[in-house]
Design a protein around this motif. Sequence first.
Motif, mmCIF file in Angstrom:
data_model
loop_
_atom_site.group_PDB
_atom_site.id
_atom_site.type_symbol
_atom_site.label_atom_id
_atom_site.label_comp_id
_atom_site.label_asym_id
_atom_site.label_seq_id
_atom_site.Cartn_x
_atom_site.Cartn_y
_atom_site.Cartn_z
ATOM 1 N N MET A 399 0.804 -1.230 0.000
ATOM 2 C CA MET A 399 0.000 0.000 0.000
ATOM 3 C C MET A 399 0.836 1.279 0.000
ATOM 4 O O MET A 399 0.470 2.249 -0.659
ATOM 5 C CB MET A 399 -0.964 0.023 1.194
ATOM 6 C CG MET A 399 -2.106 -0.971 1.126
ATOM 7 S SD MET A 399 -2.989 -0.914 -0.435
ATOM 8 C CE MET A 399 -3.847 0.650 -0.299
ATOM 9 N N PRO A 400 1.958 1.365 0.759
ATOM 10 C CA PRO A 400 2.682 2.647 0.783
ATOM 11 C C PRO A 400 3.083 3.154 -0.613
ATOM 12 O O PRO A 400 2.912 4.328 -0.926
ATOM 13 C CB PRO A 400 3.904 2.336 1.651
ATOM 14 C CG PRO A 400 3.392 1.313 2.611
ATOM 15 C CD PRO A 400 2.474 0.438 1.784
ATOM 16 N N SER A 424 9.905 -5.832 -6.425
ATOM 17 C CA SER A 424 8.824 -5.472 -5.503
ATOM 18 C C SER A 424 8.726 -6.392 -4.286
ATOM 19 O O SER A 424 7.623 -6.718 -3.831
ATOM 20 C CB SER A 424 7.474 -5.453 -6.231
ATOM 21 O OG SER A 424 7.498 -4.479 -7.229
ATOM 22 N N GLY A 425 9.866 -6.787 -3.737
ATOM 23 C CA GLY A 425 9.854 -7.621 -2.529
ATOM 24 C C GLY A 425 9.507 -6.778 -1.311
ATOM 25 O O GLY A 425 9.797 -5.575 -1.261
ATOM 26 N N ILE A 426 8.899 -7.434 -0.322
ATOM 27 C CA ILE A 426 8.677 -6.728 0.946
ATOM 28 C C ILE A 426 9.784 -7.099 1.934
ATOM 29 O O ILE A 426 9.669 -6.879 3.136
ATOM 30 C CB ILE A 426 7.284 -7.012 1.555
ATOM 31 C CG1 ILE A 426 7.066 -8.516 1.753
ATOM 32 C CG2 ILE A 426 6.186 -6.419 0.685
ATOM 33 C CD1 ILE A 426 5.997 -8.840 2.773
ATOM 34 N N ASP A 427 10.866 -7.678 1.424
ATOM 35 C CA ASP A 427 11.991 -8.049 2.290
ATOM 36 C C ASP A 427 13.081 -6.966 2.231
ATOM 37 O O ASP A 427 13.166 -6.205 1.271
ATOM 38 C CB ASP A 427 12.586 -9.405 1.867
ATOM 39 C CG ASP A 427 12.697 -9.570 0.356
ATOM 40 O OD1 ASP A 427 12.253 -8.669 -0.386
ATOM 41 O OD2 ASP A 427 13.244 -10.589 -0.084
ATOM 42 N N GLY A 449 4.807 -1.201 5.423
ATOM 43 C CA GLY A 449 3.776 -1.894 6.183
ATOM 44 C C GLY A 449 4.352 -2.789 7.267
ATOM 45 O O GLY A 449 5.566 -3.008 7.348
ATOM 46 N N LEU A 451 4.043 -6.107 7.694
ATOM 47 C CA LEU A 451 4.676 -7.367 7.282
ATOM 48 C C LEU A 451 6.086 -7.090 6.760
ATOM 49 O O LEU A 451 7.018 -7.858 7.019
ATOM 50 C CB LEU A 451 3.845 -8.088 6.219
ATOM 51 C CG LEU A 451 2.479 -8.632 6.665
ATOM 52 C CD1 LEU A 451 1.890 -9.540 5.586
ATOM 53 C CD2 LEU A 451 2.557 -9.390 7.983
ATOM 54 N N ALA A 452 6.235 -5.996 6.036
ATOM 55 C CA ALA A 452 7.573 -5.628 5.549
ATOM 56 C C ALA A 452 8.496 -5.368 6.742
ATOM 57 O O ALA A 452 9.668 -5.755 6.741
ATOM 58 C CB ALA A 452 7.496 -4.394 4.655
ATOM 59 N N HIS A 455 9.439 -8.627 8.375
ATOM 60 C CA HIS A 455 10.317 -9.398 7.493
ATOM 61 C C HIS A 455 11.791 -9.058 7.706
ATOM 62 O O HIS A 455 12.667 -9.878 7.484
ATOM 63 C CB HIS A 455 9.923 -9.082 6.043
ATOM 64 C CG HIS A 455 10.040 -10.254 5.132
ATOM 65 N ND1 HIS A 455 11.210 -10.923 4.923
ATOM 66 C CD2 HIS A 455 9.115 -10.882 4.357
ATOM 67 C CE1 HIS A 455 11.013 -11.912 4.064
ATOM 68 N NE2 HIS A 455 9.750 -11.912 3.711
ATOM 69 N N ASN A 477 -1.332 -2.215 10.068
ATOM 70 C CA ASN A 477 -2.743 -2.589 9.924
ATOM 71 C C ASN A 477 -2.885 -4.088 10.176
ATOM 72 O O ASN A 477 -3.806 -4.727 9.703
ATOM 73 C CB ASN A 477 -3.296 -2.149 8.565
ATOM 74 C CG ASN A 477 -2.358 -2.542 7.438
ATOM 75 O OD1 ASN A 477 -1.788 -3.632 7.460
ATOM 76 N ND2 ASN A 477 -2.186 -1.669 6.461
ATOM 77 N N GLY A 480 -1.350 -7.850 5.661
ATOM 78 C CA GLY A 480 -1.194 -7.271 4.313
ATOM 79 C C GLY A 480 -2.491 -6.652 3.837
ATOM 80 O O GLY A 480 -3.385 -7.352 3.349
ATOM 81 N N ALA A 481 -2.598 -5.311 3.975
ATOM 82 C CA ALA A 481 -3.837 -4.616 3.599
ATOM 83 C C ALA A 481 -4.089 -4.699 2.100
ATOM 84 O O ALA A 481 -5.231 -4.616 1.647
ATOM 85 C CB ALA A 481 -3.763 -3.157 4.039
ATOM 86 N N PHE A 483 -4.240 -7.036 0.179
ATOM 87 C CA PHE A 483 -5.089 -8.129 -0.300
ATOM 88 C C PHE A 483 -6.577 -7.779 -0.246
ATOM 89 O O PHE A 483 -7.367 -8.382 -0.958
ATOM 90 C CB PHE A 483 -4.785 -9.415 0.485
ATOM 91 C CG PHE A 483 -3.370 -9.884 0.242
ATOM 92 C CD1 PHE A 483 -3.019 -10.424 -0.987
ATOM 93 C CD2 PHE A 483 -2.381 -9.735 1.208
ATOM 94 C CE1 PHE A 483 -1.706 -10.828 -1.238
ATOM 95 C CE2 PHE A 483 -1.077 -10.145 0.968
ATOM 96 C CZ PHE A 483 -0.737 -10.686 -0.268
HETATM 97 C C1 LIG Z 1 9.500 -11.191 -0.065
HETATM 98 C C2 LIG Z 1 8.078 -11.072 -0.466
HETATM 99 N N1 LIG Z 1 7.181 -11.950 0.019
HETATM 100 C C3 LIG Z 1 5.871 -11.841 -0.327
HETATM 101 C C4 LIG Z 1 5.448 -10.846 -1.159
HETATM 102 C C5 LIG Z 1 3.982 -10.751 -1.537
HETATM 103 N N2 LIG Z 1 3.347 -9.584 -0.897
HETATM 104 C C6 LIG Z 1 3.157 -8.434 -1.555
HETATM 105 S S1 LIG Z 1 2.439 -7.277 -0.644
HETATM 106 C C7 LIG Z 1 2.362 -8.278 0.691
HETATM 107 C C8 LIG Z 1 1.740 -7.804 1.975
HETATM 108 C C9 LIG Z 1 2.518 -6.684 2.556
HETATM 109 O O1 LIG Z 1 2.002 -6.355 3.817
HETATM 110 P P1 LIG Z 1 2.471 -5.057 4.589
HETATM 111 O O2 LIG Z 1 3.933 -4.920 4.482
HETATM 112 O O3 LIG Z 1 1.917 -5.122 5.955
HETATM 113 O O4 LIG Z 1 1.845 -3.858 3.756
HETATM 114 P P2 LIG Z 1 0.295 -3.483 3.488
HETATM 115 O O5 LIG Z 1 -0.209 -4.433 2.446
HETATM 116 O O6 LIG Z 1 -0.463 -3.632 4.753
HETATM 117 O O7 LIG Z 1 0.367 -2.096 2.971
HETATM 118 C C10 LIG Z 1 2.892 -9.522 0.409
HETATM 119 C C11 LIG Z 1 2.989 -10.639 1.371
HETATM 120 C C12 LIG Z 1 6.430 -9.951 -1.647
HETATM 121 N N3 LIG Z 1 6.122 -8.945 -2.474
HETATM 122 N N4 LIG Z 1 7.712 -10.065 -1.274
#
Ligand SMILES: Cc1ncc(C[n+]2csc(CCOP(=O)(O)OP(=O)(O)O)c2C)c(N)n1
Length: 574
Positions: A399-400, A424-427, A449, A451-452, A455, A477, A480-481, A483
């Motif tokens: 989302m950001p 586009s990894g969240i890692d 976010g 989850l990021a 991670h 939130n 993962g918002a 979704f």
């Molecule tokens: C390393 C990695 N694992 C899984 C994904 C799939 N993915 C994309 S967005 C997301 C959720 C991210 O959640 P968050 O960081 O809380 O952000 P929000 O969606 O709440 O803005 C996931 C799991 C990814 N992009 N990279």
Amino acid sequence: MSADTGSLNLKWSNLIIDQLLKQGVQYFCLGTGSRSTPLAIAIADHPDTQHLVHFDERGVGFHALGYSKATGLPSVIVVTSGTAVANLFPAIMEASNERVPLILLTSDRPHELRDCGANQTCDQIKLFSDYVRWQDDLPCPTTQISERYVATTIAQAVFRSRHGHPGPVHLNCPFREPLFSLTPPSLSDISPTLYETTQTMPAVSTLERWAECFQNAPKGIIVVGSLPPHQKMDLIFQLASLLKWPILPDILSQVRSAGYIHEVIRHYDHLLKAIPSYKPDLVLHLGDRLVSKTLGQWLKTLECPYFQISDHPCRQDPDHIVLHRLCVDPSLFCTEIAGFVKERSPTDWFACWKSASDQIAQHLSTMIDNQTDLTEPGITRSLSNHLIPSWSLFIGSSMPIRDTDQFLFPKQPIGPIFGNRGVSGIDGNIATAIGIAQGKQQPTFALFGDLAFLHDLNSLAQLRQAQYPVVILVINNHGGAIFSFLPIAQRKDVLEEFFVASHPYNFQSAAELFQIPYFRPHNPRDWEQLFLDLLANPCSAIVEIQTRRSENLLLHQEIHQSVLQCLNVSHMAT
Ligand SMILES: Cc1ncc(C[n+]2csc(CCOP(=O)(O)OP(=O)(O)O)c2C)c(N)n1
């Protein structure tokens, strides 16, 4: 093995590090381990090296990535053998896709200890496959090979990481035991091999042909995709002003940092949803990827010539709509083509875009800036209103990046904007932001976010030692918002567990564990005050803002509906 082996390992490693420095590479990011001892000692002993040491190689890789994204210069990654090497993979993938220069020095056992059960040994050769631009398995240090071999190998590695098609380069470095000796080896001062570089200029015949097409297209648009932070924005504005074409700048285009916000089309994502009928007769796309799905889908519907300029040969055209492609620096192109086009008089075309853009900007400002609750679009708007040029901004995927693409249009110049959109990894988001701060030598705001954040918790250990402040603004939130915005949201039975990965955590204790100041504002007034304080007195901190996913979805839907209403659609359509 001879006792001289340790000394030779050090001598060879000193030569590698000295040659890297002579090639202009100064920043070394190290994991810890034994096999890399000779390289670590060479880095520690050389007075001109700067370094980061971190126990988690994934964070080491992302830190180096951030540094190199920010500077455009290769940083060097040094790790021990085994799984340490594999932990670099996510950062290497991102660097490869974004053409970020990196030099990997992965330590290894010598050839006779491979594939025979030796400890911490695995096949590291060509591990990164096509994700690296060049790779080699060096011999073990030896006196039987000229030191010039090391010099030309390092020169080639640095050149291949930076020029032509920039990206990571992998040198596997085996060492025999003893890994070092306490007697310092004699140092060799070997002259480096220096590569001259050339700048590609667009051919005059291309400029003439393209200028004619541009001149015959009064309803053109300029879309600016992601660009590295070293582009000269004025040149893009000058071209747009000659042609009287609107500019639609992606959040990672660097255009929005320039402070010319009244000259670009703001909130085009909303505008195009409301008025998809605006049809240009030519698209000029500078740079690479676009975050906005709405913009991408709209571009795909157009049936007009599509020109793209980017300074590398890779295809950046997921919808296969580009008809004319030039591999040249986009700002150089803008300067050159400006000599071939005539200034156009003001047009209704430009005025229509501008008026719709201004109307939406005004509407959003009234709707979002005065909210009494902390919301995700509201946070983005506050960054837009208050950021200053002496801070960089790193934006996490999910989302950001989407919210900032839609809502962040600062009126004032701000610092460069970064994201990890190569894959586009969240890692690795925390480590990347710290690397950016180090590279830019200025504080960095990092927005991502929960989850990021989870991670990359290990990288909070880097934050504690960071030389330049990094403020992590984590939007919690509780899952993962993103979704909730995807078609899978209709499968309520699986959404929470299999996609959102919802959790009950907050991050105060994580901040305590790593001894980092922690803040949790509860309303927009407190958040803005904290934000202004942090801008005035930069220090590393974790700021957690809690929002609710269901309310976030509703707010985005409300914003969309109200923009539709605000624009008199039938009147605006052309
Ligand atoms: C390393 C990695 N694992 C899984 C994904 C799939 N993915 C994309 S967005 C997301 C959720 C991210 O959640 P968050 O960081 O809380 O952000 P929000 O969606 O709440 O803005 C996931 C799991 C990814 N992009 N990279």
